[in-house]
Write a protein that holds these residues in place. Structure first.
Motif, PDB file in Angstrom:
ATOM      1  N   HIS A 157       0.645  -1.123   0.077  1.00  0.00           N
ATOM      2  CA  HIS A 157       0.101  -0.018  -0.034  1.00  0.00           C
ATOM      3  C   HIS A 157       0.783   1.232  -0.082  1.00  0.00           C
ATOM      4  O   HIS A 157       0.825   1.960  -0.915  1.00  0.00           O
ATOM      5  CB  HIS A 157      -0.961  -0.113   1.253  1.00  0.00           C
ATOM      6  N   ARG A 158       1.525   1.540   1.167  1.00  0.00           N
ATOM      7  CA  ARG A 158       2.304   2.592   1.196  1.00  0.00           C
ATOM      8  C   ARG A 158       3.407   2.727   0.363  1.00  0.00           C
ATOM      9  O   ARG A 158       3.872   3.835  -0.439  1.00  0.00           O
ATOM     10  CB  ARG A 158       2.614   2.993   2.778  1.00  0.00           C
ATOM     11  N   ARG A 159       4.259   1.849   0.269  1.00  0.00           N
ATOM     12  CA  ARG A 159       5.464   1.758  -0.527  1.00  0.00           C
ATOM     13  C   ARG A 159       6.309   2.869  -0.449  1.00  0.00           C
ATOM     14  O   ARG A 159       6.957   3.368  -1.363  1.00  0.00           O
ATOM     15  CB  ARG A 159       4.994   1.474  -2.114  1.00  0.00           C
ATOM     16  N   LEU A 160       6.493   3.419   0.764  1.00  0.00           N
ATOM     17  CA  LEU A 160       7.194   4.476   1.030  1.00  0.00           C
ATOM     18  C   LEU A 160       8.161   3.990   2.336  1.00  0.00           C
ATOM     19  O   LEU A 160       7.712   3.626   3.487  1.00  0.00           O
ATOM     20  CB  LEU A 160       6.279   5.706   1.504  1.00  0.00           C
ATOM     21  N   GLY A 161       9.423   4.192   2.167  1.00  0.00           N
ATOM     22  CA  GLY A 161      10.250   3.621   3.183  1.00  0.00           C
ATOM     23  C   GLY A 161      11.902   4.288   3.242  1.00  0.00           C
ATOM     24  O   GLY A 161      12.085   4.875   2.053  1.00  0.00           O
ATOM     25  N   PHE A 162      12.447   4.163   4.109  1.00  0.00           N
ATOM     26  CA  PHE A 162      13.833   4.657   4.283  1.00  0.00           C
ATOM     27  C   PHE A 162      14.588   3.140   4.313  1.00  0.00           C
ATOM     28  O   PHE A 162      14.087   2.153   4.066  1.00  0.00           O
ATOM     29  CB  PHE A 162      14.040   4.903   5.583  1.00  0.00           C
ATOM     30  N   CYS A 163      15.904   3.251   4.250  1.00  0.00           N
ATOM     31  CA  CYS A 163      16.826   2.131   3.923  1.00  0.00           C
ATOM     32  C   CYS A 163      16.327   0.618   5.037  1.00  0.00           C
ATOM     33  O   CYS A 163      16.458  -0.455   4.546  1.00  0.00           O
ATOM     34  CB  CYS A 163      18.070   2.256   4.004  1.00  0.00           C
ATOM     35  N   GLU A 164      15.733   0.996   6.268  1.00  0.00           N
ATOM     36  CA  GLU A 164      15.632   0.090   7.357  1.00  0.00           C
ATOM     37  C   GLU A 164      14.447  -0.896   6.610  1.00  0.00           C
ATOM     38  O   GLU A 164      14.347  -1.996   7.053  1.00  0.00           O
ATOM     39  CB  GLU A 164      15.513   0.427   8.538  1.00  0.00           C
ATOM     40  N   HIS A 165      13.495  -0.109   6.174  1.00  0.00           N
ATOM     41  CA  HIS A 165      12.317  -0.750   5.518  1.00  0.00           C
ATOM     42  C   HIS A 165      12.609  -1.733   4.434  1.00  0.00           C
ATOM     43  O   HIS A 165      12.310  -2.758   4.403  1.00  0.00           O
ATOM     44  CB  HIS A 165      11.150   0.313   5.078  1.00  0.00           C
ATOM     45  N   TYR A 166      13.485  -1.309   3.610  1.00  0.00           N
ATOM     46  CA  TYR A 166      13.847  -2.099   2.410  1.00  0.00           C
ATOM     47  C   TYR A 166      14.912  -3.008   2.828  1.00  0.00           C
ATOM     48  O   TYR A 166      14.508  -4.139   2.379  1.00  0.00           O
ATOM     49  CB  TYR A 166      14.740  -1.216   1.115  1.00  0.00           C
ATOM     50  N   ALA A 167      15.852  -2.872   3.762  1.00  0.00           N
ATOM     51  CA  ALA A 167      16.749  -4.192   4.024  1.00  0.00           C
ATOM     52  C   ALA A 167      15.625  -4.969   4.726  1.00  0.00           C
ATOM     53  O   ALA A 167      15.955  -6.258   4.677  1.00  0.00           O
ATOM     54  CB  ALA A 167      17.780  -3.568   5.026  1.00  0.00           C
ATOM     55  N   ALA A 168      14.768  -4.611   5.868  1.00  0.00           N
ATOM     56  CA  ALA A 168      14.333  -5.483   6.663  1.00  0.00           C
ATOM     57  C   ALA A 168      13.133  -6.628   5.802  1.00  0.00           C
ATOM     58  O   ALA A 168      12.994  -7.600   5.878  1.00  0.00           O
ATOM     59  CB  ALA A 168      13.485  -4.944   7.823  1.00  0.00           C
TER      60      ALA A 168
END
Lengths: 668, 299
Positions: free
Chosen positions: A406-417
C-alpha cells in the motif's frame, strides 16, 4: 593565648570578574548532559553574587546554607532518583559550588573558589571530551590563571597584562605538559571506582533494526567515527559500506542482532579475495560494544572479537573514543553452510500474511536459481512505485503488507528488513547488516568522517557458489543514495523539489557555498580528529606502545622513565630560571657589580657598608674592623674612586681592581 | 597568610596555605583521571602541574634586584604606633609585583606594594605598636611575594640595623610640681633660651631650631645668628625622680614623661634630675626630646 582574628579582606572586584568568566566557561559541557536547571541555577547564583557583592550582602546564616543544601539534595534526588552515579555527582558539585559562590567573601575563599573551579573543569571532562568542550575548558583554565595573577598583582595593574602573563605562563608550561603527557606513568590503579555513565547507548546506532530506527538518525550530524586509509587504497564511495552488526533474527520489519555474539572460529572463515584495505578507525564513545569496519573485516583489533557474520564486537563497552586498525577485504567467498546453520537463516515469523508469502513464492516458483530470485525481488522494488523517504510515516513490526502493497514509502531499514524477510520466504538464507554508508572526505586531514546521518541498513543473501553476498535494496529504489552519499543525496533532492527544510539549513547551505567557511569546517574537523586520535586515545596501552617505539620495551623500566622525566623537567626549569634571571638581573656597569660584590664580602666578614657611606668613609671604617685586610681594602677603595670619579681612568686599573676584589676573600 | 616561623634555612621558598589546596586538587584529578583512564583529565592534571612548575622560578626570581631601605624612625610614646618608612627599589629590569613587607620581630605589621616598575622605587610606611620604652632594633625586614599563583612564597630577609626609641607612656595623676628650685649659682632668675623678651644674639649652633635665626641679619650678609629670648620665670623647675614618693619606677617615669609634656606645653622651662643624670632646665623641641629620650633609656 591571644586569638589572632583572621583578616577578613574582601575579594577585589577584578579578580572576581575573571573568576566569574572562568566559571562561565566551565558551563558548556553541563548543558545537554545535566538537567538544564543545574547550569541555570549556577548562572543565577553567579549573577546574584554580582548583585550582592557591592551591597555587602552574602549568605551568612548557617541555617540558610543547610536549607539550601537540603533543597539541592532533594531536587537532585527528585530528578535522578538517586544521588549515586556520575551525573548526579557532578550536578551535586555544581550546585554546592553555587552555594559557595553566594557565600564566598574573603581572600581565602577566593582561593577555594579557584580550586573548586578546577574541579569543575574536571567534571566537564567527565561529561564530554570533544574538542569544542576542551577548548572551552582551556579558556576557563587560562581565565583562572588570570584571576589568580590579577589577585596577586593587586587592583592597580593594567587590565590586559595579567592575561599576557597567564598566556606566557601557559606557553612556558607547554613543553612540560607535553613531557608529562607522554611520560607520566598511566598507572592502571587497582582502586578503580566505577562511575557508571548513565548515558544509554542512545547516540544513533542500535542493536535492533525497527521501522524508523535509521531514519531517526538522518538529521543527526553527530560524528560516529572517522576512518583513515593509511595505504592510500580508498574504495569508491558507493562501495564504502561500514559493517556494524549482523542481524540474524527477523520479525517482519524488525530485526535484531544477538546480544553477546560468540567469537567466529578461525576455520569457518573463508579465504579473502581481492585487495586488502587497511583502515585506522577512531570511533566515538557510544557506551555499547559495536565497532565498525569496512565490509568485511578479517582481523579483530585488540580488545575486540570478530563475531560470526564477520563483524567486530568490542570486549568492553566503548566509553571513550577509541582508535583501532583493521584490515578488510571486499569479498570473502565461503560456500560452506551446514544444514543446521541453514535452518535458522530461513526462519520467518509466523505472523506473515498470506499475501507476502504468495509474493515471495511467486518468485521462487518461477525461477529456482537464487540469483534470479534476487533480481526478481530487486525488480519488484524498482518497478512497483517504491519511494525512498525520510518520513515514511509510522509502521509497526508486522506492517509488512502495509509497506509492500500500500504505502510503498520507506527508508533503508524498511527496504533491508522487508527484502531479507522476502528472501527467507523464498528459501534463500538472508540476514540484515547495519552500519554506515559512505562518509565525508576531509581533504585537509585526509580522512573520512562518518556521521550518524550516514547510518544505513542492507542485506546479505547466501548463494551456494559464492557464499554471502551483499545486496542493497535501497540502491534499487534510490541509486543516488548509494552513489552520492546521504547529504548530497538530500541536497539534490531538496533542490529538485524546490523546497528547503527550515531557515537554519538555508543559512547553513549559504555558508557551505562560501569556500572559506567550508575550509574552516574541514580544518575544524581535522583538528577535532587529531584531538581524538592523538590526545584522547593516548591511554596506558598507547603509552606502552609509544615507549616500545622509542626503545623502552617494558614498563618495568618505569622508574628509569620517571627519573629521566623528573631530571628533564628540573633541567628545563633551571634553564628557564637562568634565562629569566639573566634577562631581569640588575642592570649596572661591571665596576658597580664588582664593587657591590666587594661590599657583600666585607659584610660577610663583619663590616657591612651603611647605605649612606661613601667608598672612602667605608674603607676607613672597614680597615679598622678588618685590620688583616686593611691594605687590600685601601687599594680597592683607591682604585674604585679612581675608576669612578677620575676624568679618564686607566683601563688597566679596572683589571687590577677586578683582581683585588676577586682575591679579597680568597686570601683571608 | 603569615610567615610561619622564621626559618634560617638557605632555601628561600616556602609553601602557602593554598599549596595544600593545590595538592588536594592535583590528587583528586589524578585519582579521577587514572581510575577512568580519561586522557582529557590527565591533560588537565598536567596543565596544572606544568603551570605550577613554571611558576616556581617565577616566584623565586620575583624578588630579584629588590632592595629595601628603612628610613629614620620618629620616636613615639609607648602604646602609640611607630611608623617605619621603607623605600623599596627595583634595580632589576622586570616589573615586580605583589611584594609584602613584614617585620617578623615586631608583630604582624604588614604592607603590600602592588607593583614596582624596573628602575623605580616605591615607598610605604609600616606601622607597629610601640610596646615598651627604651631603644629597640628593627631587627629584620622581610620582603616576600607569592606572585604569580600564590602557591609558593619567596622570602628575602634584610637585616635592618635601624634603631628606634620608645618614650615612656605618659601617665599619672600628680599635678605638675608648682615649686621651683632656686638656683644658687645663677645670678639671674632669667633663663636664656626661649621666651618672650629679646635678650640679644649669639652665634648659631647647628641643630638649633631655625625659628630664631636672625634672618634679617642674614639678609644683610652677616653670619647665622640666633636671637635669644628670656622668659619671665619664677624659678627653675626640676623634675626629680628621687623626689617622687609613689609607685614603681615605670609609674614614676610615666609621671615624669607626662610632666615633661605638660611643662613644655605650658612653656615653663624644666630640667630633669635622675640618678647620675641631670639635664639643666630649658625649653624647646631639642630639649624636650632630649629629656624624653633620657627617660626612655633610663635603666
Amino acid at each position: 593565648m591571644k586569638v589572632v582574628r583572621k583578616q577578613d579582606t574582601r575579594i577585589p572586584r577584578r579578580p572576581l570578574l575573571w573568576l566569574a568568566a572562568a566559571l562561565l566557561f566551565t558551563l558548556p559541557p553541563m548543558f545537554g548532559t545535566l538537567p538544564s536547571w543545574v547550569p541555570l541555577l549556577f548562572l543565577i547564583a553567579l549573577a546574584a553574587k554580582f548583585w550582592m557583592e557591592p551591597k555587602g550582602y552574602r549568605l551568612r546564616s548557617l541555617v540558610w546554607k543547610l536549607v539550601l543544601v537540603a533543597l539541592i539534595l532533594s531536587l537532585l534526588f527528585f530528578s535522578y532518583g538517586s544521588i549515586r552515579g556520575m551525573e548526579p555527582g557532578v550536578s551535586l558539585i555544581v550546585m554546592l559550588t553555587s552555594v559557595k559562590i553566594l557565600e564566598a567573601h574573603t581572600a581565602r575563599e577566593f582561593h577555594i573558589m579557584i580550586m573548586v573551579a578546577w574541579i569543575l573543569c574536571l567534571c566537564g571532562f567527565f561529561l564530554s571530551q570533544n574538542l569544542a568542550i576542551a577548548l572551552c575548558l582551556l579558556i576557563a583554565f587560562t581565565l583562572l590563571l588570570v584571576a589568580l595573577i590579577q589577585f596577586h598583582r593587586g587592583p592597580l595593574s593594567a587590565f590586559w597584562s595579567p592575561v599576557r602573563t597567564a598566556g606566557k605562563l601557559l606557553a612556558q608550561a607547554a613543553p612540560l605538559i607535553i613531557l608529562l603527557f607522554l611520560f607520566f606513568p598511566r598507572l592502571s590503579t587497582g582502586f578503580r571506582f566505577q562511575i557508571a555513565p548513565q548515558r544509554e547507548a542512545s547516540t544513533g546506532f542500535s542493536d535492533r533494526l525497527s521501522p524508523g530506527s535509521v531514519s531517526f538518525l538522518a538529521n543527526s550530524s553527530e560524528v560516529a567515527f572517522r576512518a583513515e586509509f593509511p595505504d592510500g587504497k580508498i574504495p569508491p564511495l558507493s562501495a564504502m559500506y561500514w559493517r556494524g552488526l549482523v542481524m540474524w533474527h527477523g520479525e517482519g520489519l524488525e530485526w535484531a542482532a544477538p546480544n553477546a555474539p560468540a567469537a567466529l572460529p578461525r576455520t569457518s572463515q573463508g579465504t579473502p579475495h581481492g585487495q586488502a584495505i587497511r583502515q585506522w578507525i577512531t570511533i566515538e564513545a557510544h557506551d555499547a560494544r559495536w565497532m565498525f569496519a569496512l565490509d568485511r573485516p578479517v582481523n579483530s583489533p585488540s580488545g575486540a572479537t570478530l563475531a560470526p557474520g564477520n563483524y567486530l564486537w568490542s570486549n568492553q563497552p566503548i566509553h571513550k573514543p577509541r582508535r583501532y586498525e583493521v584490515i578488510s577485504y571486499p569479498e570473502i567467498p565461503n560456500n560452506r553452510l551446514h544444514s543446521r546453520e541453514r535452518e535458522p537463516l530461513l526462519e520467518v515469523p509466523t505472523a506473515i500474511s498470506p499475501a507476502v508469502r504468495a509474493l515471495a513464492q511467486s518468485w521462487s516458483a518461477e525461477k529456482a536459481e537464487p540469483r534470479a530470485i534476487v533480481n526478481k525481488a530487486l525488480e519488484f522494488f524498482r518497478t512497483q512505485g517504491f519511494h525512498y523517504s525520510l518520513s515514511p510515516g509510522e509502521y509497526g513490526k508486522n506492517d509488512l503488507d502495509e509497506f509492500l502493497f500500500h504505502r510503498r514509502l520507506g527508508f533503508c531499514e524498511h527496504y533491508a528488513a522487508s527484502f531479507a524477510t522476502l528472501m527467507r520466504l523464498a528459501g534463500i538464507p538472508a540476514r540484515v547488516v547495519t552500519g554506515y554508508l559512505g562518509g565525508e572526505y576531509n581533504e585537509i586531514g585526509h580522512f573520512f568522517l562518518v556521521r550518524q546521518a550516514d547510518a544505513h541498513a542492507w542485506c546479505e543473501v547466501w548463494f551456494p557458489d559464492s557464499g554471502w553476498q551483499r545486496i542493497d535494496p535501497t540502491a534499487a529504489v534510490a541509486p543516488d543514495r548509494v552513489n552520492l552519499g546521504f547529504n548530497s543525496f538530500l541536497e539534490r533532492r531538496g533542490a529538485a523539489a524546490g523546497h528547503l527544510d527550515n531557515t537554519q539549513s538555508v543559512l547553513a547551505r549559504e555558508l557551505a557555498r562560501w569556500p572559506a567557511f567550508d575550509r574552516a569546517r574541514l580544518g575544524w574537523q581535522t583538528l577535532s580528529y587529531a584531538w581524538d586520535t592523538r590526545v584522547l586515545s593516548f591511554d596506558g596501552d598507547e603509552q606502552e606502545s609509544f615507549f616500545a617505539s622509542i626503545g623502552i620495551p617494558s614498563h618495568r623500566q618505569i622508574f628509569l622513565i620517571v627519573g629521566t622525566v623528573v631530571i628533564a623537567i628540573a633541567l628545563l626549569l633551571a634553564l628557564y630560571a637562568a634565562w629569566t634571571h639573566l634577562r631581569t638581573r640588575p642592570c649596572g656597569d661591571r665596576l658597580k657589580i664588582m664593587y657591590e660584590s666587594f661590599c657583600r664580602k666585607a659584610a660577610r666578614l663583619g663590616a657591612p657598608r651603611n647605605p649612606s657611606e661613601g667608598p672612602f668613609d667605608f674603607s676607613r671604617r672597614a680597615t679598622r674592623l678588618l685590620p688583616d685586610e686593611s691594605d687590600r681594602i685601601r687599594r680597592i677603595a683607591k682604585a674604585y674612586i679612581a675608576l669612578r670619579y677620575a676624568p679618564a681612568p686607566d683601563p688597566t686599573t679596572l683589571e687590577q681592581f677586578a683582581e683585588e676584589v676577586n682575591g679579597f676573600v680568597r686570601a683571608s | 597568610m603569615r610567615q610561619g616561623g622564621s626559618s634560617k634555612s638557605g632555601f628561600p621558598l616556602t609553601s602557602t596555605r593554598s599549596f595544600a589546596g593545590l595538592l588536594f586538587v592535583l590528587a583528586a584529578i589524578w585519582y579521577a583521571a587514572s581510575s577512568q583512564n580519561n586522557a582529557a583529565s590527565y591533560l588537565l592534571l598536567f596543565a596544572l602541574m606544568g603551570v605550577f612548575l613554571v611558576s616556581i622560578p617565577r616566584t623565586l626570581l620575583n624578588l630579584g634586584g629588590l632592595q629595601a631601605t628603612a628610613e629614620s624612625i620618629k620616636p613615639a610614646f609607648a602604646g602609640q604606633e611607630i611608623s617605619l618608612p621603607v623605600e623599596v627599589t627595583n634595580e632589576s629590569r622586570a616589573t615586580r609585583y605583589g611584594i609584602a613587607l613584614t617585620l617578623p620581630d615586631l608583630g604582624d605589621a604588614r604592607k603590600r606594594i602592588d607593583e614596582i616598575p624596573p628602575g623605580k622605587a616605591a615607598r610605604t610606611v609600616l606601622r607597629f605598636p610601640a610596646a615598651t620604652r627604651g631603644e629597640h632594633e628593627i631587627g629584620r625586614l622581610h620582603l616576600s611575594s607569592v606572585y604569580p599563583l600564590g602557591f609558593l612564597r619567596v622570602l628575602k630577609q634584610l637585616p635592618s640595623p635601624q634603631r628606634y626609641v620608645v618614650y615612656p607612656k605618659p601617665a599619672g595623676d600628680q599635678r605638675l610640681p608648682a615649686e621651683t628650685v632656686r638656683s644658687g649659682q645663677r645670678s639671674s632668675q632669667r633663663e636664656l633660651g626661649e621666651g618672650d623678651d629679646f635678650a640679644g644674639v649669639r652665634a648659631y649652633v647647628r641643630g638649633e631650631s631655625q625659628r630664631h635665626i636672625d634672618w634679617k641679619a642674614v639678609a644683610r650678609g652677616q653670619a647665622l645668628m640666633t636671637k635669644q629670648f628670656t622668659a619671665e620665670s619664677d624659678g627653675l623647675l626640676y623634675l626629680d625622680l628621687a623626689a617622687m614618693r609613689f609607685g614603681d619606677l615605670e609609674a614614676r617615669l610615666s609621671q615624669l614623661t607626662l610632666w615633661v609634656i605638660e611643662a613644655e606645653r605650658a612653656r615653663r622651662p624644666y630640667g630633669l634630675r635622675l640618678p647620675a643624670i641631670e639635664i639643666p632646665p630649658s625649653l624647646g623641641e631639642p630639649h624636650f626630646h632630649h629629656c624624653l629620650r633620657t627617660l626612655a633609656l633610663f635603666q
